[in-house]
Design a protein around this motif. Structure first.
Motif, PDB file in Angstrom:
ATOM      1  N   UNK A   1      65.024 -26.600   0.929  1.00 45.86           N
ATOM      2  CA  UNK A   1      63.628 -26.941   1.249  1.00 45.86           C
ATOM      3  C   UNK A   1      62.687 -25.855   0.756  1.00 45.86           C
ATOM      4  N   UNK A   2      61.501 -26.262   0.368  1.00 41.51           N
ATOM      5  CA  UNK A   2      60.475 -25.339  -0.115  1.00 41.51           C
ATOM      6  C   UNK A   2      59.139 -25.799   0.451  1.00 41.51           C
ATOM      7  N   UNK A   3      58.508 -24.946   1.227  1.00 40.18           N
ATOM      8  CA  UNK A   3      57.245 -25.295   1.860  1.00 40.18           C
ATOM      9  C   UNK A   3      56.088 -24.749   1.035  1.00 40.18           C
ATOM     10  N   UNK A   4      55.107 -25.594   0.748  1.00 36.67           N
ATOM     11  CA  UNK A   4      53.942 -25.185  -0.031  1.00 36.67           C
ATOM     12  C   UNK A   4      52.680 -25.696   0.659  1.00 36.67           C
ATOM     13  N   UNK A   5      51.716 -24.804   0.852  1.00 36.85           N
ATOM     14  CA  UNK A   5      50.412 -25.183   1.408  1.00 36.85           C
ATOM     15  C   UNK A   5      49.330 -24.705   0.453  1.00 36.85           C
ATOM     16  N   UNK A   6      48.260 -25.509   0.298  1.00 33.37           N
ATOM     17  CA  UNK A   6      47.157 -25.153  -0.594  1.00 33.37           C
ATOM     18  C   UNK A   6      45.829 -25.396   0.107  1.00 33.37           C
ATOM     19  N   UNK A   7      44.855 -24.529  -0.148  1.00 30.58           N
ATOM     20  CA  UNK A   7      43.515 -24.692   0.409  1.00 30.58           C
ATOM     21  C   UNK A   7      42.543 -23.819  -0.398  1.00 30.58           C
ATOM     22  N   UNK A   8      41.261 -23.910  -0.117  1.00 27.84           N
ATOM     23  CA  UNK A   8      40.251 -23.121  -0.822  1.00 27.84           C
ATOM     24  C   UNK A   8      39.370 -22.386   0.188  1.00 27.84           C
ATOM     25  N   UNK A   9      38.756 -21.294  -0.278  1.00 27.94           N
ATOM     26  CA  UNK A   9      37.857 -20.495   0.560  1.00 27.94           C
ATOM     27  C   UNK A   9      36.627 -20.097  -0.249  1.00 27.94           C
ATOM     28  N   UNK A  10      35.543 -19.755   0.452  1.00 27.11           N
ATOM     29  CA  UNK A  10      34.305 -19.371  -0.219  1.00 27.11           C
ATOM     30  C   UNK A  10      34.308 -17.918  -0.666  1.00 27.11           C
ATOM     31  N   UNK A  11      35.021 -17.048   0.062  1.00 22.16           N
ATOM     32  CA  UNK A  11      35.015 -15.628  -0.266  1.00 22.16           C
ATOM     33  C   UNK A  11      36.409 -15.045  -0.296  1.00 22.16           C
ATOM     34  N   UNK A  12      36.556 -13.915  -0.999  1.00 22.90           N
ATOM     35  CA  UNK A  12      37.868 -13.278  -1.114  1.00 22.90           C
ATOM     36  C   UNK A  12      38.344 -12.747   0.235  1.00 22.90           C
ATOM     37  N   UNK A  13      37.458 -12.149   1.002  1.00 19.34           N
ATOM     38  CA  UNK A  13      37.860 -11.612   2.304  1.00 19.34           C
ATOM     39  C   UNK A  13      38.364 -12.723   3.218  1.00 19.34           C
ATOM     40  N   UNK A  14      37.664 -13.860   3.210  1.00 21.16           N
ATOM     41  CA  UNK A  14      38.110 -14.994   4.029  1.00 21.16           C
ATOM     42  C   UNK A  14      39.436 -15.540   3.528  1.00 21.16           C
ATOM     43  N   UNK A  15      39.642 -15.531   2.203  1.00 24.34           N
ATOM     44  CA  UNK A  15      40.902 -16.026   1.639  1.00 24.34           C
ATOM     45  C   UNK A  15      42.068 -15.143   2.063  1.00 24.34           C
ATOM     46  N   UNK A  16      41.887 -13.824   2.024  1.00 23.11           N
ATOM     47  CA  UNK A  16      42.934 -12.893   2.441  1.00 23.11           C
ATOM     48  C   UNK A  16      43.274 -13.112   3.911  1.00 23.11           C
ATOM     49  N   UNK A  17      42.250 -13.213   4.746  1.00 19.33           N
ATOM     50  CA  UNK A  17      42.473 -13.395   6.183  1.00 19.33           C
ATOM     51  C   UNK A  17      43.199 -14.705   6.478  1.00 19.33           C
ATOM     52  N   UNK A  18      42.822 -15.769   5.792  1.00 17.47           N
ATOM     53  CA  UNK A  18      43.453 -17.065   6.047  1.00 17.47           C
ATOM     54  C   UNK A  18      44.895 -17.083   5.545  1.00 17.47           C
ATOM     55  N   UNK A  19      45.157 -16.440   4.417  1.00 19.74           N
ATOM     56  CA  UNK A  19      46.538 -16.354   3.926  1.00 19.74           C
ATOM     57  C   UNK A  19      47.419 -15.647   4.944  1.00 19.74           C
ATOM     58  N   UNK A  20      46.951 -14.522   5.454  1.00 19.88           N
ATOM     59  CA  UNK A  20      47.766 -13.774   6.403  1.00 19.88           C
ATOM     60  C   UNK A  20      47.907 -14.517   7.725  1.00 19.88           C
ATOM     61  N   UNK A  21      46.859 -15.235   8.135  1.00 16.64           N
ATOM     62  CA  UNK A  21      46.968 -16.017   9.367  1.00 16.64           C
ATOM     63  C   UNK A  21      48.049 -17.080   9.214  1.00 16.64           C
ATOM     64  N   UNK A  22      48.066 -17.753   8.074  1.00 19.48           N
ATOM     65  CA  UNK A  22      49.056 -18.814   7.858  1.00 19.48           C
ATOM     66  C   UNK A  22      50.468 -18.254   7.696  1.00 19.48           C
ATOM     67  N   UNK A  23      50.596 -17.066   7.131  1.00 18.52           N
ATOM     68  CA  UNK A  23      51.916 -16.472   6.959  1.00 18.52           C
ATOM     69  C   UNK A  23      52.589 -16.207   8.306  1.00 18.52           C
ATOM     70  N   UNK A  24      51.783 -15.935   9.325  1.00 19.42           N
ATOM     71  CA  UNK A  24      52.336 -15.608  10.636  1.00 19.42           C
ATOM     72  C   UNK A  24      52.094 -16.694  11.671  1.00 19.42           C
ATOM     73  N   UNK A  25      51.632 -17.865  11.231  1.00 19.35           N
ATOM     74  CA  UNK A  25      51.422 -18.978  12.168  1.00 19.35           C
ATOM     75  C   UNK A  25      52.769 -19.581  12.565  1.00 19.35           C
ATOM     76  N   UNK A  26      52.893 -20.080  13.785  1.00 18.44           N
ATOM     77  CA  UNK A  26      54.157 -20.688  14.209  1.00 18.44           C
ATOM     78  C   UNK A  26      54.460 -21.947  13.418  1.00 18.44           C
ATOM     79  N   UNK A  27      55.728 -22.144  13.065  1.00 16.78           N
ATOM     80  CA  UNK A  27      56.147 -23.319  12.312  1.00 16.78           C
ATOM     81  C   UNK A  27      57.651 -23.475  12.434  1.00 16.78           C
TER      82      UNK A  27
END
Length: 219
Positions: free
Chosen positions: A190-216
């Motif tokens: 299995x290979x999990x892939x998620x994609x999304x967009x952000x308006x700013x680089x700082x928000x993109x970094x924060x959202x990436x790290x939030x998703x990396x540690x989100x429960x799943x």
């Protein structure tokens, strides 16, 4: 939340930021991460950037140049703003060990704990859009000596100037078996892939790290 687990950070994972290991020529691999101390395990104290430089033929037993740059994230009286340690090691594993080991030195009187992965910039020509990558070995399931981590998580942020949300993010997760024990006879992993967009680089970094540690679900 039944059946969901929080991924835990095991170690940073080096990624190719210039060149390719399967092609002739120079290859640079890098990773970045933050560390804390045992006295305050949830508080980032230092940011580390590790770089490995060699050629396609060096990665097994050749001389790999390594550099670890450390910056404090908290004010410390008398502490340098930037500390750089470098050297050479025979082969990839020895270079990784040396580069990551150098990150233990800024807090010699305390136990240093890896806290979270951070982003590194891919090499690019001036004027071209930026690409940033963050990769980690994480664990969501049982950890054993034979399998100290359960997956590789890699996040990419790609800049697309001129779009309303110009930072395009991708988070990929691969299980341990797909990386460490691939087999042509084994069923596809299995290979999990998620994609999304952000308006700013700082928000993109924060959202990436939030998703990396989100429960799943665990693999």
């Amino acid at each position: 939340m039944s059946g969901l687990r929080y991924p835990s950070f095991v170690a940073p994972h080096f990624v190719e930021i210039e060149g390719r290991g399967d092609l002739p020529g120079p290859v640079w691999r890098a990773c970045a991460f933050t560390t804390a101390t045992a006295e305050a395990p949830g508080l980032a104290r230092h940011h580390h950037h590790c770089l490995l430089r060699g050629t396609q033929d060096d990665w097994q037993e050749g001389a790999i140049a390594w550099t670890t740059e450390t910056r404090p994230l908290l004010p410390q009286a008398g502490a340098p703003e930037r500390m750089v340690t470098q050297g050479e090691a025979p082969g990839l594993l020895a270079a990784i060990t040396a580069a990551l080991g150098a990150a233990q030195r800024p807090a010699p009187d305390s136990t240093t704990l890896c806290l979270a992965p951070a982003f590194v910039a891919m090499a690019r020509e001036p004027g071209l859009p930026g690409i940033w990558v963050c990769s980690q070995l994480s664990a969501t399931g049982p950890v054993t000596a034979e399998q100290p981590w359960s997956e590789v998580q890699t996040a990419y942020i790609r800049e697309h100037p001129g779009q309303p949300r110009p930072y395009h993010c991708t988070l990929e997760s691969l299980p341990f078996a797909a990386v460490m024990a691939p087999s042509e006879a084994a069923p596809p992993q299995p290979r999990l892939v998620a994609r999304w967009t952000c308006q700013g680089l700082e928000a993109a970094v924060a959202e990436c790290q939030r998703r990396m540690f989100a429960p799943r679900p665990a693999f």
